[in-house]
Design a protein around this motif. Structure first.
Motif, PDB file in Angstrom:
ATOM      1  N   SER A   8       0.828  -1.205   0.000  1.00  0.00           N
ATOM      2  CA  SER A   8       0.000   0.000   0.000  1.00  0.00           C
ATOM      3  C   SER A   8       0.867   1.263   0.000  1.00  0.00           C
ATOM      4  O   SER A   8       0.599   2.221  -0.745  1.00  0.00           O
ATOM      5  CB  SER A   8      -0.925  -0.004   1.222  1.00  0.00           C
ATOM      6  OG  SER A   8      -1.696   1.178   1.284  1.00  0.00           O
ATOM      7  N   LYS A   9       1.917   1.249   0.812  1.00  0.00           N
ATOM      8  CA  LYS A   9       2.786   2.422   0.903  1.00  0.00           C
ATOM      9  C   LYS A   9       3.573   2.625  -0.391  1.00  0.00           C
ATOM     10  O   LYS A   9       3.767   3.756  -0.852  1.00  0.00           O
ATOM     11  CB  LYS A   9       3.735   2.258   2.081  1.00  0.00           C
ATOM     12  CG  LYS A   9       4.463   3.547   2.454  1.00  0.00           C
ATOM     13  CD  LYS A   9       5.094   3.455   3.828  1.00  0.00           C
ATOM     14  CE  LYS A   9       5.696   4.801   4.221  1.00  0.00           C
ATOM     15  NZ  LYS A   9       6.284   4.750   5.586  1.00  0.00           N
ATOM     16  N   CYS A  13       3.724   5.830  -2.904  1.00  0.00           N
ATOM     17  CA  CYS A  13       4.989   6.458  -3.304  1.00  0.00           C
ATOM     18  C   CYS A  13       5.094   6.549  -4.824  1.00  0.00           C
ATOM     19  O   CYS A  13       5.546   7.573  -5.372  1.00  0.00           O
ATOM     20  CB  CYS A  13       6.173   5.668  -2.751  1.00  0.00           C
ATOM     21  SG  CYS A  13       6.412   5.821  -0.972  1.00  0.00           S
ATOM     22  N   LEU A  14       4.680   5.497  -5.513  1.00  0.00           N
ATOM     23  CA  LEU A  14       4.737   5.497  -6.970  1.00  0.00           C
ATOM     24  C   LEU A  14       3.805   6.539  -7.565  1.00  0.00           C
ATOM     25  O   LEU A  14       4.086   7.141  -8.604  1.00  0.00           O
ATOM     26  CB  LEU A  14       4.404   4.108  -7.511  1.00  0.00           C
ATOM     27  CG  LEU A  14       5.454   3.022  -7.226  1.00  0.00           C
ATOM     28  CD1 LEU A  14       4.957   1.663  -7.699  1.00  0.00           C
ATOM     29  CD2 LEU A  14       6.780   3.372  -7.891  1.00  0.00           C
ATOM     30  N   ALA A  15       2.672   6.762  -6.879  1.00  0.00           N
ATOM     31  CA  ALA A  15       1.755   7.805  -7.336  1.00  0.00           C
ATOM     32  C   ALA A  15       2.402   9.180  -7.171  1.00  0.00           C
ATOM     33  O   ALA A  15       2.303  10.052  -8.057  1.00  0.00           O
ATOM     34  CB  ALA A  15       0.445   7.728  -6.560  1.00  0.00           C
ATOM     35  N   LEU A  16       3.091   9.387  -6.046  1.00  0.00           N
ATOM     36  CA  LEU A  16       3.785  10.653  -5.809  1.00  0.00           C
ATOM     37  C   LEU A  16       4.966  10.832  -6.763  1.00  0.00           C
ATOM     38  O   LEU A  16       5.361  11.957  -7.080  1.00  0.00           O
ATOM     39  CB  LEU A  16       4.287  10.715  -4.360  1.00  0.00           C
ATOM     40  CG  LEU A  16       3.239  10.956  -3.273  1.00  0.00           C
ATOM     41  CD1 LEU A  16       3.872  10.822  -1.894  1.00  0.00           C
ATOM     42  CD2 LEU A  16       2.602  12.330  -3.439  1.00  0.00           C
ATOM     43  N   ALA A  17       5.513   9.711  -7.232  1.00  0.00           N
ATOM     44  CA  ALA A  17       6.655   9.777  -8.151  1.00  0.00           C
ATOM     45  C   ALA A  17       6.273  10.391  -9.491  1.00  0.00           C
ATOM     46  O   ALA A  17       7.140  10.732 -10.300  1.00  0.00           O
ATOM     47  CB  ALA A  17       7.239   8.392  -8.351  1.00  0.00           C
ATOM     48  N   LYS A  18       4.974  10.538  -9.738  1.00  0.00           N
ATOM     49  CA  LYS A  18       4.499  11.161 -10.977  1.00  0.00           C
ATOM     50  C   LYS A  18       4.293  12.671 -10.798  1.00  0.00           C
ATOM     51  O   LYS A  18       3.779  13.347 -11.690  1.00  0.00           O
ATOM     52  CB  LYS A  18       3.192  10.509 -11.422  1.00  0.00           C
ATOM     53  CG  LYS A  18       3.330   9.018 -11.732  1.00  0.00           C
ATOM     54  CD  LYS A  18       1.986   8.403 -12.092  1.00  0.00           C
ATOM     55  CE  LYS A  18       2.113   6.906 -12.333  1.00  0.00           C
ATOM     56  NZ  LYS A  18       0.794   6.285 -12.653  1.00  0.00           N
ATOM     57  N   SER A  19       4.684  13.167  -9.642  1.00  0.00           N
ATOM     58  CA  SER A  19       4.497  14.579  -9.327  1.00  0.00           C
ATOM     59  C   SER A  19       5.273  15.470 -10.307  1.00  0.00           C
ATOM     60  O   SER A  19       6.342  15.098 -10.812  1.00  0.00           O
ATOM     61  CB  SER A  19       4.964  14.858  -7.895  1.00  0.00           C
ATOM     62  OG  SER A  19       5.032  16.244  -7.645  1.00  0.00           O
ATOM     63  N   SER A  20       4.730  16.644 -10.536  1.00  0.00           N
ATOM     64  CA  SER A  20       5.411  17.619 -11.412  1.00  0.00           C
ATOM     65  C   SER A  20       6.613  18.247 -10.708  1.00  0.00           C
ATOM     66  O   SER A  20       7.455  18.888 -11.337  1.00  0.00           O
ATOM     67  CB  SER A  20       4.432  18.714 -11.845  1.00  0.00           C
ATOM     68  OG  SER A  20       3.884  19.361 -10.710  1.00  0.00           O
ATOM     69  N   ASN A  21       6.688  18.092  -9.391  1.00  0.00           N
ATOM     70  CA  ASN A  21       7.818  18.578  -8.609  1.00  0.00           C
ATOM     71  C   ASN A  21       8.930  17.524  -8.674  1.00  0.00           C
ATOM     72  O   ASN A  21       8.796  16.435  -8.104  1.00  0.00           O
ATOM     73  CB  ASN A  21       7.394  18.801  -7.150  1.00  0.00           C
ATOM     74  CG  ASN A  21       8.504  19.390  -6.297  1.00  0.00           C
ATOM     75  OD1 ASN A  21       9.666  19.027  -6.442  1.00  0.00           O
ATOM     76  ND2 ASN A  21       8.133  20.289  -5.399  1.00  0.00           N
ATOM     77  N   PRO A  22      10.032  17.814  -9.343  1.00  0.00           N
ATOM     78  CA  PRO A  22      11.080  16.800  -9.541  1.00  0.00           C
ATOM     79  C   PRO A  22      11.693  16.283  -8.245  1.00  0.00           C
ATOM     80  O   PRO A  22      12.047  15.107  -8.142  1.00  0.00           O
ATOM     81  CB  PRO A  22      12.116  17.526 -10.400  1.00  0.00           C
ATOM     82  CG  PRO A  22      11.863  18.976 -10.173  1.00  0.00           C
ATOM     83  CD  PRO A  22      10.397  19.105  -9.960  1.00  0.00           C
ATOM     84  N   HIS A  23      11.845  17.137  -7.244  1.00  0.00           N
ATOM     85  CA  HIS A  23      12.437  16.712  -5.969  1.00  0.00           C
ATOM     86  C   HIS A  23      11.488  15.753  -5.228  1.00  0.00           C
ATOM     87  O   HIS A  23      11.924  14.733  -4.685  1.00  0.00           O
ATOM     88  CB  HIS A  23      12.753  17.930  -5.096  1.00  0.00           C
ATOM     89  CG  HIS A  23      13.739  18.874  -5.709  1.00  0.00           C
ATOM     90  ND1 HIS A  23      15.076  18.544  -5.879  1.00  0.00           N
ATOM     91  CD2 HIS A  23      13.591  20.133  -6.221  1.00  0.00           C
ATOM     92  CE1 HIS A  23      15.704  19.546  -6.450  1.00  0.00           C
ATOM     93  NE2 HIS A  23      14.832  20.535  -6.665  1.00  0.00           N
TER      94      HIS A  23
END
Length: 233
Positions: A8-9, A13-23
């Motif tokens: 689940s975690k 994390c993988l969903a957040l890895a698609k963020s437009s914020n590179p950091h």
């Protein structure tokens, strides 16, 4: 942290890895990779995490044609596969009895709703079958009553097809389900179901009455309150 908690975690994390914020994206990807390494999880494990197997008790302790036909209809309607599992349970009176259940396998909520659909409709069908048996002549042999009850139930299942299809919707994901089955249950074998109506004194009327009764079956769309069943991991 359990395996399921880690999965689940990792998905978050993988969903957040698609963020437009590179950091933010890079940090989330590192965390996902770290968790995968710690729990020995592969990309396939993450992909298959959305596939569930949900168990529901069978109405009989041996496979019968009408139950199998009902499972076929429900599986097709919800994009699920299913199989039968038998075992032994200890009763409150300390007797050992046979237990049989059907396992629906699918993506997301599909197997849970398929299991619920089977539970509700198989109960209605079994009740109608028993009532049909009770209406048979007293001089009718028990084996003939059973056969006529089975014929009624098979007609019932044909009659309920439209209700199942309208209840199911249209979402399907067969590829993931097939991959899950091949990975988790590679040794499943086909079983021939005994037809108890073959060679017995049954009539078209038995099936026709079952069909008419099946057309009157009901399903409650408020499935949010369905009791949770065993999720297989």
């Amino acid at each position: 942290m359990t395996r399921d908690q880690a999965l689940s975690k990792i998905k978050k994390c993988l969903a957040l890895a698609k963020s437009s914020n590179p950091h933010e994206a890079a940090a989330a990807m590192r965390q996902a990779q770290k968790l995968m390494a710690e729990h020995s999880l592969s990309e396939t494990d993450i992909t298959l995490a959305d596939v569930l197997a949900v168990a529901t008790p069978a109405r009989h302790q041996t496979m019968t044609p009408w139950e199998v036909n009902l499972c076929d209809l429900i599986g097709d309607a919800f994009g699920c596969q299913y199989f039968c599992r038998t075992g032994r349970v200890l009763t409150k009176s300390l007797n050992v009895r046979k237990k049989m259940e059907y396992i629906f396998v699918g993506v997301g909520a599909a197997p849970q709703v398929a299991s619920y659909t089977y539970d509700v409709l198989s109960r209605q069908c079994a009740g109608g079958r028993l009532e049909h048996i009770r209406k048979q002549p007293k001089n009718c042999k028990p084996i003939t009553k059973t056969a006529r009850g089975d014929e009624f139930a098979r007609g019932w299942v044909i009659g309920v097809r439209g209700l199942i299809e309208s209840f199911a919707g249209s979402e399907r994901d067969q590829v993931l389900t097939e991959q899950f089955m091949a990975t988790r249950y590679p040794a499943l074998a086909s079983v021939k179901v005994k037809d108890r109506t073959k060679g017995r004194n049954v009539a078209f009327n038995d099936s026709n009455q079952g069909y008419d009764a099946g057309k009157q079956a009901q399903l409650n769309r408020g499935v949010g309150g369905v009791p949770e069943r065993g999720l297989l991991t």
